[in-house]
Write an enzyme that holds these catalytic residues in place. Structure first.
Site, PDB file in Angstrom:
ATOM      1  N   GLU A 292       0.850  -1.207   0.000  1.00  0.00           N
ATOM      2  CA  GLU A 292       0.000   0.000   0.000  1.00  0.00           C
ATOM      3  C   GLU A 292       0.878   1.248   0.000  1.00  0.00           C
ATOM      4  O   GLU A 292       0.558   2.244  -0.647  1.00  0.00           O
ATOM      5  CB  GLU A 292      -0.954   0.006   1.196  1.00  0.00           C
ATOM      6  CG  GLU A 292      -1.996  -1.100   1.164  1.00  0.00           C
ATOM      7  CD  GLU A 292      -2.739  -1.212  -0.163  1.00  0.00           C
ATOM      8  OE1 GLU A 292      -3.194  -0.196  -0.689  1.00  0.00           O
ATOM      9  OE2 GLU A 292      -2.844  -2.350  -0.675  1.00  0.00           O
ATOM     10  N   TRP A 295       1.594   1.769  -3.462  1.00  0.00           N
ATOM     11  CA  TRP A 295       0.589   2.523  -4.243  1.00  0.00           C
ATOM     12  C   TRP A 295       0.818   4.025  -4.064  1.00  0.00           C
ATOM     13  O   TRP A 295       0.637   4.816  -4.991  1.00  0.00           O
ATOM     14  CB  TRP A 295      -0.834   2.149  -3.809  1.00  0.00           C
ATOM     15  CG  TRP A 295      -1.332   0.902  -4.473  1.00  0.00           C
ATOM     16  CD1 TRP A 295      -1.372  -0.348  -3.923  1.00  0.00           C
ATOM     17  CD2 TRP A 295      -1.854   0.772  -5.810  1.00  0.00           C
ATOM     18  NE1 TRP A 295      -1.881  -1.242  -4.836  1.00  0.00           N
ATOM     19  CE2 TRP A 295      -2.205  -0.587  -5.995  1.00  0.00           C
ATOM     20  CE3 TRP A 295      -2.081   1.662  -6.857  1.00  0.00           C
ATOM     21  CZ2 TRP A 295      -2.749  -1.059  -7.194  1.00  0.00           C
ATOM     22  CZ3 TRP A 295      -2.627   1.191  -8.050  1.00  0.00           C
ATOM     23  CH2 TRP A 295      -2.954  -0.157  -8.202  1.00  0.00           C
ATOM     24  N   TRP A 323     -20.295  13.016 -19.634  1.00  0.00           N
ATOM     25  CA  TRP A 323     -20.723  13.162 -18.239  1.00  0.00           C
ATOM     26  C   TRP A 323     -22.039  13.925 -18.178  1.00  0.00           C
ATOM     27  O   TRP A 323     -22.343  14.727 -19.064  1.00  0.00           O
ATOM     28  CB  TRP A 323     -19.670  13.942 -17.429  1.00  0.00           C
ATOM     29  CG  TRP A 323     -18.310  13.341 -17.432  1.00  0.00           C
ATOM     30  CD1 TRP A 323     -17.186  13.865 -18.008  1.00  0.00           C
ATOM     31  CD2 TRP A 323     -17.913  12.106 -16.842  1.00  0.00           C
ATOM     32  NE1 TRP A 323     -16.114  13.036 -17.822  1.00  0.00           N
ATOM     33  CE2 TRP A 323     -16.528  11.945 -17.102  1.00  0.00           C
ATOM     34  CE3 TRP A 323     -18.573  11.106 -16.133  1.00  0.00           C
ATOM     35  CZ2 TRP A 323     -15.803  10.832 -16.674  1.00  0.00           C
ATOM     36  CZ3 TRP A 323     -17.844  10.005 -15.700  1.00  0.00           C
ATOM     37  CH2 TRP A 323     -16.490   9.874 -15.971  1.00  0.00           C
ATOM     38  N   ASN A 358     -10.719   3.139   2.884  1.00  0.00           N
ATOM     39  CA  ASN A 358     -10.379   2.999   1.465  1.00  0.00           C
ATOM     40  C   ASN A 358     -11.444   2.258   0.658  1.00  0.00           C
ATOM     41  O   ASN A 358     -11.813   2.681  -0.436  1.00  0.00           O
ATOM     42  CB  ASN A 358      -9.035   2.276   1.326  1.00  0.00           C
ATOM     43  CG  ASN A 358      -8.654   2.081  -0.133  1.00  0.00           C
ATOM     44  OD1 ASN A 358      -8.515   3.048  -0.871  1.00  0.00           O
ATOM     45  ND2 ASN A 358      -8.519   0.832  -0.550  1.00  0.00           N
ATOM     46  N   TRP A 376     -15.607  12.711 -12.718  1.00  0.00           N
ATOM     47  CA  TRP A 376     -14.760  12.362 -11.568  1.00  0.00           C
ATOM     48  C   TRP A 376     -14.109  13.595 -10.926  1.00  0.00           C
ATOM     49  O   TRP A 376     -13.788  13.591  -9.739  1.00  0.00           O
ATOM     50  CB  TRP A 376     -13.688  11.333 -11.970  1.00  0.00           C
ATOM     51  CG  TRP A 376     -12.801  11.751 -13.121  1.00  0.00           C
ATOM     52  CD1 TRP A 376     -13.065  11.566 -14.444  1.00  0.00           C
ATOM     53  CD2 TRP A 376     -11.543  12.437 -13.057  1.00  0.00           C
ATOM     54  NE1 TRP A 376     -12.052  12.089 -15.210  1.00  0.00           N
ATOM     55  CE2 TRP A 376     -11.091  12.621 -14.394  1.00  0.00           C
ATOM     56  CE3 TRP A 376     -10.733  12.904 -12.029  1.00  0.00           C
ATOM     57  CZ2 TRP A 376      -9.888  13.255 -14.712  1.00  0.00           C
ATOM     58  CZ3 TRP A 376      -9.531  13.540 -12.340  1.00  0.00           C
ATOM     59  CH2 TRP A 376      -9.123  13.712 -13.665  1.00  0.00           C
ATOM     60  N   TRP A 399      -8.887   9.196  -8.086  1.00  0.00           N
ATOM     61  CA  TRP A 399     -10.122   9.549  -8.809  1.00  0.00           C
ATOM     62  C   TRP A 399     -10.013   9.191 -10.287  1.00  0.00           C
ATOM     63  O   TRP A 399     -10.991   8.788 -10.906  1.00  0.00           O
ATOM     64  CB  TRP A 399     -10.490  11.016  -8.595  1.00  0.00           C
ATOM     65  CG  TRP A 399     -11.271  11.157  -7.321  1.00  0.00           C
ATOM     66  CD1 TRP A 399     -10.795  11.562  -6.108  1.00  0.00           C
ATOM     67  CD2 TRP A 399     -12.655  10.815  -7.114  1.00  0.00           C
ATOM     68  NE1 TRP A 399     -11.795  11.507  -5.164  1.00  0.00           N
ATOM     69  CE2 TRP A 399     -12.951  11.054  -5.750  1.00  0.00           C
ATOM     70  CE3 TRP A 399     -13.667  10.348  -7.931  1.00  0.00           C
ATOM     71  CZ2 TRP A 399     -14.223  10.835  -5.200  1.00  0.00           C
ATOM     72  CZ3 TRP A 399     -14.933  10.123  -7.387  1.00  0.00           C
ATOM     73  CH2 TRP A 399     -15.197  10.366  -6.043  1.00  0.00           C
TER      74      TRP A 399
HETATM   75  P1  FAD Z   1      -3.376   1.908   5.047  1.00  0.00           P
HETATM   76  O1  FAD Z   1      -4.156   0.809   4.430  1.00  0.00           O
HETATM   77  O2  FAD Z   1      -2.934   1.731   6.434  1.00  0.00           O
HETATM   78  O3  FAD Z   1      -2.130   2.146   4.077  1.00  0.00           O
HETATM   79  C1  FAD Z   1      -0.911   2.761   4.518  1.00  0.00           C
HETATM   80  C2  FAD Z   1      -0.588   3.950   3.663  1.00  0.00           C
HETATM   81  O4  FAD Z   1      -0.424   3.572   2.304  1.00  0.00           O
HETATM   82  C3  FAD Z   1      -1.693   4.998   3.633  1.00  0.00           C
HETATM   83  O5  FAD Z   1      -1.615   5.836   4.761  1.00  0.00           O
HETATM   84  C4  FAD Z   1      -1.422   5.721   2.336  1.00  0.00           C
HETATM   85  O6  FAD Z   1      -0.391   6.670   2.456  1.00  0.00           O
HETATM   86  C5  FAD Z   1      -0.942   4.588   1.441  1.00  0.00           C
HETATM   87  N1  FAD Z   1      -2.054   4.041   0.672  1.00  0.00           N
HETATM   88  C6  FAD Z   1      -2.945   3.102   1.066  1.00  0.00           C
HETATM   89  N2  FAD Z   1      -3.812   2.825   0.065  1.00  0.00           N
HETATM   90  C7  FAD Z   1      -3.457   3.619  -0.965  1.00  0.00           C
HETATM   91  C8  FAD Z   1      -3.962   3.805  -2.293  1.00  0.00           C
HETATM   92  N3  FAD Z   1      -4.993   3.099  -2.770  1.00  0.00           N
HETATM   93  N4  FAD Z   1      -3.370   4.721  -3.089  1.00  0.00           N
HETATM   94  C9  FAD Z   1      -2.306   5.434  -2.651  1.00  0.00           C
HETATM   95  N5  FAD Z   1      -1.780   5.296  -1.410  1.00  0.00           N
HETATM   96  C10 FAD Z   1      -2.348   4.406  -0.585  1.00  0.00           C
HETATM   97  N6  FAD Z   1      -5.034   8.512  -0.009  1.00  0.00           N
HETATM   98  C11 FAD Z   1      -4.440   9.617   0.463  1.00  0.00           C
HETATM   99  O7  FAD Z   1      -3.456   9.520   1.203  1.00  0.00           O
HETATM  100  N7  FAD Z   1      -4.881  10.868   0.115  1.00  0.00           N
HETATM  101  C12 FAD Z   1      -5.964  11.034  -0.701  1.00  0.00           C
HETATM  102  O8  FAD Z   1      -6.316  12.167  -1.000  1.00  0.00           O
HETATM  103  C13 FAD Z   1      -6.640   9.875  -1.171  1.00  0.00           C
HETATM  104  N8  FAD Z   1      -7.746   9.989  -1.954  1.00  0.00           N
HETATM  105  C14 FAD Z   1      -8.391   8.844  -2.382  1.00  0.00           C
HETATM  106  C15 FAD Z   1      -9.529   8.962  -3.192  1.00  0.00           C
HETATM  107  C16 FAD Z   1     -10.184   7.836  -3.641  1.00  0.00           C
HETATM  108  C17 FAD Z   1     -11.395   7.977  -4.537  1.00  0.00           C
HETATM  109  C18 FAD Z   1      -9.705   6.554  -3.300  1.00  0.00           C
HETATM  110  C19 FAD Z   1     -10.398   5.315  -3.788  1.00  0.00           C
HETATM  111  C20 FAD Z   1      -8.578   6.414  -2.518  1.00  0.00           C
HETATM  112  C21 FAD Z   1      -7.890   7.550  -2.051  1.00  0.00           C
HETATM  113  N9  FAD Z   1      -6.740   7.449  -1.249  1.00  0.00           N
HETATM  114  C22 FAD Z   1      -6.119   8.586  -0.800  1.00  0.00           C
HETATM  115  C23 FAD Z   1      -6.099   6.142  -1.003  1.00  0.00           C
HETATM  116  C24 FAD Z   1      -6.533   5.409   0.262  1.00  0.00           C
HETATM  117  O9  FAD Z   1      -7.924   5.380   0.347  1.00  0.00           O
HETATM  118  C25 FAD Z   1      -5.971   6.033   1.550  1.00  0.00           C
HETATM  119  O10 FAD Z   1      -4.594   6.240   1.425  1.00  0.00           O
HETATM  120  C26 FAD Z   1      -6.213   5.108   2.728  1.00  0.00           C
HETATM  121  O11 FAD Z   1      -7.584   4.872   2.889  1.00  0.00           O
HETATM  122  C27 FAD Z   1      -5.663   5.744   3.979  1.00  0.00           C
HETATM  123  O12 FAD Z   1      -5.966   4.942   5.090  1.00  0.00           O
HETATM  124  P2  FAD Z   1      -4.799   4.270   5.905  1.00  0.00           P
HETATM  125  O13 FAD Z   1      -3.748   5.259   6.229  1.00  0.00           O
HETATM  126  O14 FAD Z   1      -5.443   3.540   7.037  1.00  0.00           O
HETATM  127  O15 FAD Z   1      -4.224   3.227   4.847  1.00  0.00           O
END
Ligand code: FAD
Length: 495
Positions: A292, A295, A323, A358, A376, A399
């Protein structure tokens, strides 16, 4: 701490998305420079209206708290009572011009940003400082790997996550994080045009709609470290198989801390790696978590290489997607009043806490972009304003991914059904009951589709559809067909 005259040599540490003392290469460089040159370190933060106008309400709330904590941590290191962090609200080149004119600035250090506007600004500032014989250097304080370090066999940037992350893993592991400097030689300067924190005007207006954020999060470096430790100790074990469940607190919730650099990805990566070494047999859950972080790296890689990730679809054929402009649907979505319980729960969680799980981000994104056929960029703008972790890379990248027009995006024709998603990932309806209290007494069988419940069950649960809780904004089957037709139309138009 010393009284400073205009002739003491100064090293500026320009804080940006790196609001921490530990594992901060730019801060370390400034301390080293000051020690070598018998000078002082000047910590500076600039709210640059040219670069930061898009900073949303929730991130502004976070930033205010984080700056206050950074200031306190800096003062403590130097054993001083005054404010240590110098704040400006102005375009950055002007701030540096003024500092150069009034003080003996010998060096300026910062950690890099990766969006086009910041890169252009920083490049200009660096060359003008160097022209004035001021040492200036930038560092990687935000990522595990620089976006330009990871290349395909053909030497190009990556468009797909799996080979990207595989290529990262072939590189030497991220270097071990540094500790915070033991002491920082600060001076007691009061600079012309510096302002206090309140004058940055970051607090929510016109009323404190962010009051709930502080119940969930503690902004600042210590809050980030506490969050990391509680995640590693109590939740990482279950991460791999429960991370998609919004009804469990399993993920790290480190995203806003990473967004503002209150903790570095190296610190997080090494903590997870250490856990994997110390718990043989638990490597899978640790690698899932580290992926993650991967990502996050990938979205910065894409941001760095894209022309304009926030506005321009990465896949050109989406440029003229049909759209629908429906402000009423958008408003219902924003307010958590769509009539789809898992969607409304997510949107209300976002409004009240500045955060959304997420899996639920994917579900609310899909309904907006697909069933409601809303551009979007409208979802992106709302998240930018309301998420405490809203970040130029992750938000725009995600997005575009939801819209089917991004890098490694799931195809547009894959459409989430919010009922099935709810039943799978919130099987007992705990998450919905928490955020949509008007459905709290619905039987589990109908919690994700109250419109299917018999009149007696609705009555017993105190639900009057259309009055106490909205009827669905759209028929799911019709919405899905409309989205698929729009996709076909786009494909035909693109040839
Ligand atoms: P954990 O699951 O604990 O993951 C650890 C870290 O990995 C996160 O803190 C984050 O930095 C990174 N990470 C995790 N999942 C993703 C992912 N899919 N893409 C990129 N990095 C990821 N994340 C943001 O940090 N900022 C945003 O503005 C953002 N906008 C989003 C918008 C949409 C529509 C979607 C679907 C996802 C978005 N995310 C965003 C990705 C993700 O949802 C969040 O990073 C995650 O939910 C944060 O929770 P966590 O720290 O508990 O994640």
């Amino acid at each position: 701490m010393s009284a400073v005259s205009a002739v003491v040599p100064i090293a500026i540490i320009w804080f940006r998305n790196d609001l921490r003392l530990a594992d901060n290469p730019a801060l370390n460089a400034a301390v080293k420079w000051a020690e070598k040159n018998n000078g002082i370190v000047l910590p500076v933060f600039i709210l640059d209206p040219v670069i930061d106008p898009q900073l949303g309400g929730a991130t502004r709330w976070w930033l205010e708290k984080s700056l206050a904590r950074l200031d306190a941590a800096l003062s403590k290191t130097a054993e001083m009572n005054e404010k240590a962090l110098h704040l400006f609200k102005s375009d950055a080149p002007t701030v540096f011009d003024q500092l150069q004119a009034n003080y003996r600035i010998g060096a300026v250090f910062w950690n890099r940003l990766y969006d086009k506007a910041s890169i252009a600004r920083d490049t200009d500032i660096k060359s003008s400082l160097r022209d004035a014989d001021i040492e200036c250097d930038s560092f990687n304080g935000q990522l595990l790997y620089e976006p330009w370090e990871i290349k395909t066999g053909a030497g190009t940037d990556f468009k797909v996550f799996t080979p990207f992350w595989r290529a990262c893993q072939k590189l030497p592991p991220p270097v071990a994080p540094n500790k915070a400097p033991k002491s920082i030689p600060l001076g007691d300067l009061k600079l012309a045009r510096e302002i206090d924190l309140a004058a940055l005007d970051l607090s929510p207006k016109p009323f404190d709609w962010a009051a709930g954020f502080g119940k969930r999060f503690v902004p600042g470096e210590q809050g980030a470290l506490d969050q990391l430790h509680s995640f590693i100790d109590d939740r990482l074990d279950d991460y791999a198989y429960l991370r998609d469940r919004p009804d469990h607190l399993v993920t790290s919730e480190l995203s806003p801390h990473l967004r503002f650099g209150e903790i570095s990805p190296r610190q997080v990566w090494h903590a997870a790696n250490h856990y994997a070494d110390a718990h043989p047999g638990k490597g899978k859950t640790a690698s899932k978590f580290m992926a993650e972080l991967g990502w996050r790296e990938f979205s910065h890689h894409v941001l760095f290489h894209a022309k304009d990730l926030k506005s321009v679809p990465l896949q050109g054929k989406f440029a003229n997607f049909p759209w629908i402009d429906d402000p009423n649907a958008l408003k219902h979505w924003q307010r958590g009043q769509t009539g789809f319980p898992i969607v409304d729960a997510g949107m209300r969680e976002l409004w009240h806490t500045g955060y959304m799980h997420n899996r639920v981000r994917m579900i609310v994104g899909s309904i907006l972009v697909k069933h409601l056929l809303t551009d979007w960029r409208n979802g992106l703008a709302w998240f930018d304003d309301t998420l405490v972790d809203a970040c130029p890379a992750n938000n725009a990248f995600s997005w575009q991914w939801i819209g089917g027009c991004g890098a490694d995006a799931s195809p547009y024709f894959r459409i989430f059904n919010p009922v099935l998603q709810g039943e799978k990932f919130d099987p007992d309806g705990h998450y919905v009951r928490q955020w949509v209290p008007e459905l709290a007494d619905m039987p589990t069988r109908y919690i994700h589709k109250p419109w299917d419940a018999p009149a007696l069950a609705l009555k017993a649960a105190g639900v009057d559809l259309g009055r106490t809780y909205p009827k669905p904004l759209i028929d799911l089957k019709q919405g899905r067909e409309r989205a698929l037709n729009a996709f076909q139309e786009m494909k035909r138009a693109a040839g």
